[in-house]
Design a protein around this motif. Structure first.
Motif, PDB file in Angstrom:
ATOM      1  N   LEU A 119     -38.625  66.965 -31.723  1.00 51.96           N
ATOM      2  CA  LEU A 119     -39.708  67.058 -33.127  1.00 51.96           C
ATOM      3  C   LEU A 119     -40.940  67.882 -33.576  1.00 51.96           C
ATOM      4  O   LEU A 119     -41.011  68.221 -34.552  1.00 51.96           O
ATOM      5  N   VAL A 120     -40.447  69.316 -32.365  1.00 54.37           N
ATOM      6  CA  VAL A 120     -40.957  70.925 -33.315  1.00 54.37           C
ATOM      7  C   VAL A 120     -40.298  70.800 -34.575  1.00 54.37           C
ATOM      8  O   VAL A 120     -40.413  71.485 -35.291  1.00 54.37           O
ATOM      9  N   ALA A 121     -38.805  70.510 -34.481  1.00 55.30           N
ATOM     10  CA  ALA A 121     -37.883  71.341 -35.080  1.00 55.30           C
ATOM     11  C   ALA A 121     -38.394  70.341 -37.091  1.00 55.30           C
ATOM     12  O   ALA A 121     -37.936  70.619 -37.769  1.00 55.30           O
ATOM     13  N   ALA A 122     -39.288  69.383 -36.875  1.00 54.25           N
ATOM     14  CA  ALA A 122     -39.518  69.076 -38.461  1.00 54.25           C
ATOM     15  C   ALA A 122     -40.742  69.994 -38.701  1.00 54.25           C
ATOM     16  O   ALA A 122     -41.617  70.529 -39.909  1.00 54.25           O
ATOM     17  N   VAL A 123     -40.927  71.096 -37.512  1.00 51.18           N
ATOM     18  CA  VAL A 123     -41.523  72.273 -38.515  1.00 51.18           C
ATOM     19  C   VAL A 123     -41.627  73.012 -39.943  1.00 51.18           C
ATOM     20  O   VAL A 123     -42.513  72.900 -40.639  1.00 51.18           O
ATOM     21  N   PRO A 124     -40.551  73.034 -39.982  1.00 45.60           N
ATOM     22  CA  PRO A 124     -40.204  73.459 -41.552  1.00 45.60           C
ATOM     23  C   PRO A 124     -40.492  72.329 -43.159  1.00 45.60           C
ATOM     24  O   PRO A 124     -40.465  72.332 -44.227  1.00 45.60           O
ATOM     25  N   ALA A 303     -32.178  71.221 -42.744  1.00 45.12           N
ATOM     26  CA  ALA A 303     -30.903  71.912 -43.188  1.00 45.12           C
ATOM     27  C   ALA A 303     -30.372  71.968 -44.552  1.00 45.12           C
ATOM     28  O   ALA A 303     -30.216  73.236 -45.803  1.00 45.12           O
ATOM     29  N   LEU A 304     -31.605  70.996 -44.877  1.00 45.24           N
ATOM     30  CA  LEU A 304     -30.742  70.303 -47.032  1.00 45.24           C
ATOM     31  C   LEU A 304     -32.213  71.543 -46.624  1.00 45.24           C
ATOM     32  O   LEU A 304     -31.780  71.578 -48.162  1.00 45.24           O
ATOM     33  N   VAL A 305     -33.185  71.241 -46.636  1.00 44.10           N
ATOM     34  CA  VAL A 305     -34.543  72.038 -47.294  1.00 44.10           C
ATOM     35  C   VAL A 305     -34.254  73.403 -47.395  1.00 44.10           C
ATOM     36  O   VAL A 305     -34.128  73.779 -47.971  1.00 44.10           O
ATOM     37  N   VAL A 306     -33.712  74.336 -46.230  1.00 48.18           N
ATOM     38  CA  VAL A 306     -33.065  75.590 -46.105  1.00 48.18           C
ATOM     39  C   VAL A 306     -32.374  75.841 -47.563  1.00 48.18           C
ATOM     40  O   VAL A 306     -32.260  76.713 -47.857  1.00 48.18           O
ATOM     41  N   SER A 307     -31.632  74.415 -47.553  1.00 47.48           N
ATOM     42  CA  SER A 307     -30.204  75.046 -48.070  1.00 47.48           C
ATOM     43  C   SER A 307     -30.468  75.252 -49.719  1.00 47.48           C
ATOM     44  O   SER A 307     -29.995  75.837 -50.229  1.00 47.48           O
ATOM     45  N   ALA A 308     -30.985  73.916 -49.740  1.00 52.55           N
ATOM     46  CA  ALA A 308     -31.948  73.853 -51.271  1.00 52.55           C
ATOM     47  C   ALA A 308     -33.178  75.230 -51.217  1.00 52.55           C
ATOM     48  O   ALA A 308     -32.920  75.624 -53.138  1.00 52.55           O
ATOM     49  N   GLU A 309     -33.588  75.624 -50.723  1.00 51.71           N
ATOM     50  CA  GLU A 309     -34.982  76.408 -51.181  1.00 51.71           C
ATOM     51  C   GLU A 309     -33.956  78.038 -50.727  1.00 51.71           C
ATOM     52  O   GLU A 309     -34.128  78.640 -51.625  1.00 51.71           O
TER      53      GLU A 309
END
Length: 337
Positions: A119-124, A303-309
């Motif tokens: 659940l904490v993995a949603a922080v990003p 992973a998609l968010v970080v990859s895009a950013e």
């Protein structure tokens, strides 16, 4: 991160460009150590140590030890800060520790450690929404990652029927992750002490003191019976003090001051793998197919968010190209992980 035996970061050296090696070392520490702290927190609360008072002891002891080390090493002047720096450190301590970490400890009274980490993995994802609120316009791939990630978080939130997790505990945990994201997002703007280790001392001290107050309001002193705490509980608390706070939290503070927030947020989808594995191995926590599926969806979204950013944004106007993304250290060799 600089451990308690490593050379301290001086305010007069803060302007120097941090090395990629230091940033990736700090990330590696946060990846592995914080993944294991979910297990340690679960052991502490199962040992009948009230969650808020237990985490208050964790951070107050760590702050005292780190402050003592800094004074012995560099003298009392090392800890001098301005009023605005103290206010900034206190704000971060309240958001990250008292409300963020405290929520994790309270929730883990019923939420298994692996599920808590997932659940904490949603922080990003919360961090990305805060950026949108600040006027930034993310890419379509970023939005896709956010929607996928929140879908996974929703799946995890309803998976409590397969575990001992209570809906209220899951809700507290989600609120805690939002507080953590807010503190992480605005930390660089709060005028913290330039020395990351000094900032860590005050954040842990103020956050720990706030936890004592919250614990008293929750009636925890009446539930604290030191004689009933077993050796395993004390060992877990000592691990949280030494590794979770002195080492890993100092590393996180260093990263907030020296690395892009998109890179820092990657810890959130490495921690769950460590936490789920240790919870299954040591505490025999039940890992259901729904939890695994929800966790995989969250990790995919983040992973998609970080990859895009991390991709350079194309210039909108050729004559006035957009500035490059803040310096992101190169990916480490495989052996560094």
């Amino acid at each position: 991160m600089a451990t308690t035996s490593a050379p301290a970061v001086r305010p007069d050296l803060a302007a120097h460009q941090p090395s990629a090696a230091m940033i990736w070392t700090a990330l590696a520490v946060v990846y592995v150590v914080w993944g294991s702290t979910y297990l340690a927190i679960r052991i502490v609360v199962e040992a009948q140590i009230p969650p808020m008072l237990g985490m208050a002891a964790r951070f107050l002891i760590a702050a005292t030890l780190l402050a003592t080390f800094l004074v012995v090493r560099s003298g009392g002047r090392r800890l001098r800060v301005t009023r605005s720096e103290l206010l900034g450190a206190g704000t971060v301590g309240l958001l990250l520790l008292a409300l963020g970490n405290g929520a994790v400890a309270v929730a883990e009274q019923t939420v298994p450690s692996g599920l808590a980490a997932l659940l904490v993995a949603a922080v990003p994802l919360w961090l990305m929404l805060l950026r949108v609120g600040g006027g930034e316009r993310p890419r379509l791939l970023t939005w896709a990652g956010v929607l996928i990630g929140f879908g996974g978080a929703a799946l995890l939130s309803v998976s409590g029927g397969d575990t001992s997790a209570k809906p209220l505990s899951v809700g507290i945990l989600v609120l805690g992750t939002i507080c953590w994201a807010i503190g992480s997002r605005f930390s660089p703007r709060l005028g913290l002490p330039k020395d990351p280790l000094v900032a860590t001392v005050y954040e842990m001290a103020i956050g720990g003191a706030a936890m004592v107050l919250i614990g008293v309001l929750r009636g925890e002193p009446g539930r604290l019976h030191l004689g009933a705490v077993d050796t395993k509980g004390w060992f877990a608390l000592a691990y949280l003090v030494g590794f979770g706070s002195l080492i890993a939290y100092s590393a996180y503070t260093y990263l907030l001051a020296n690395a892009p927030i998109s890179l820092i947020g990657t810890y959130a989808y490495v921690n769950p793998a460590v936490a789920v594995f240790l919870g299954w191995l040591i505490l025999d926590e039940h890992v259901t197919a729904k939890i695994l599926l929800g966790g995989a969806v969250v990790v995919l979204g983040v992973a998609l968010v970080v990859s895009a950013e991390r991709r350079p944004r194309a210039a909108a106007v050729p004559a006035d190209p957009a500035p490059p993304d803040p310096a992101v250290p190169p990916a480490p060799p495989a052996a560094d992980r």
